[in-house]
Design a protein around this motif. Structure first.
Motif: not given
Length: 191
Positions: A10-16
């Motif tokens: 939820a905090k970092w939704p776009n980590v590869p």
């Protein structure tokens, strides 16, 4: 999935996501594959840390494409499979009953048994889609104690699961297992 993992997503939704770094080998061992292991095609170093193994097993899932991954906080780590997404151990109890458990310790109830051309034993369970698991090769003797094989050398016959269920041994080609059961043995990142 662990709550801490959900919170990180939820905090970092776009980590590869990444591929190639984690493998589940044919015996159910999780292996870390550094760049040298990946370049040489080696399985990598076996992970032995109990807390880390528990974390991986609790956060192990498949995506909509049949690619298995470990959700490591906000990062999806796709898993190279040595054969199937699950590896099971077969045990016989003193009362004669049998039990199957997957690499994470979860119970596995078979509804079908398959034999590949190399004599590898695979079980499918009742979930939809069915989970497929290869039997750890150390348990082949227990399996054979509870199987009746045809005399013609064809690897056909039956497996007797806990006296109440007899499962026919079905033939399957190793190179067709992934397609038949809808998983990808060597995934590519889906970013």
């Amino acid at each position: 999935m662990d709550d801490i993992v959900r919170q990180a997503l939820a905090k970092w939704p776009n980590v590869p996501s990444c591929t190639g770094w984690l493998m589940l080998d044919r015996r159910g061992n999780w292996r870390m594959r550094d760049e040298a292991a990946q370049a040489s095609g080696a399985p990598g170093a076996q992970i032995r840390h109990e807390a880390l193994l528990g974390f991986i097993n609790r956060n192990y899932e498949a995506d909509e494409h049949g690619q298995w991954f470990f959700q490591n906080g906000p990062q999806r780590v796709y898993v190279e499979l040595g054969y199937t997404p699950w590896v099971v151990r077969l045990s016989a109890h003193t009362d004669g009953s049998l039990a199957l458990h997957d690499q994470g310790g979860g119970a596995f109830e078979p509804v079908a048994v398959f034999v590949d051309e190399d004599g590898g034993i695979l079980f499918a369970d009742h979930s939809q889609p069915a989970r497929v698991a290869v039997l750890h090769d150390h348990d082949l003797e227990i399996f054979s104690d509870h199987a009746t094989l045809a005399d013609d050398g064809s690897l056909s016959g039956t497996f007797h699961w806990n006296a109440q269920l007899t499962l026919p041994l079905q033939s399957v080609k190793r190179d067709q297992v992934a397609a038949r059961f809808g998983f990808v043995a060597s995934p590519a990142a889906q970013d």
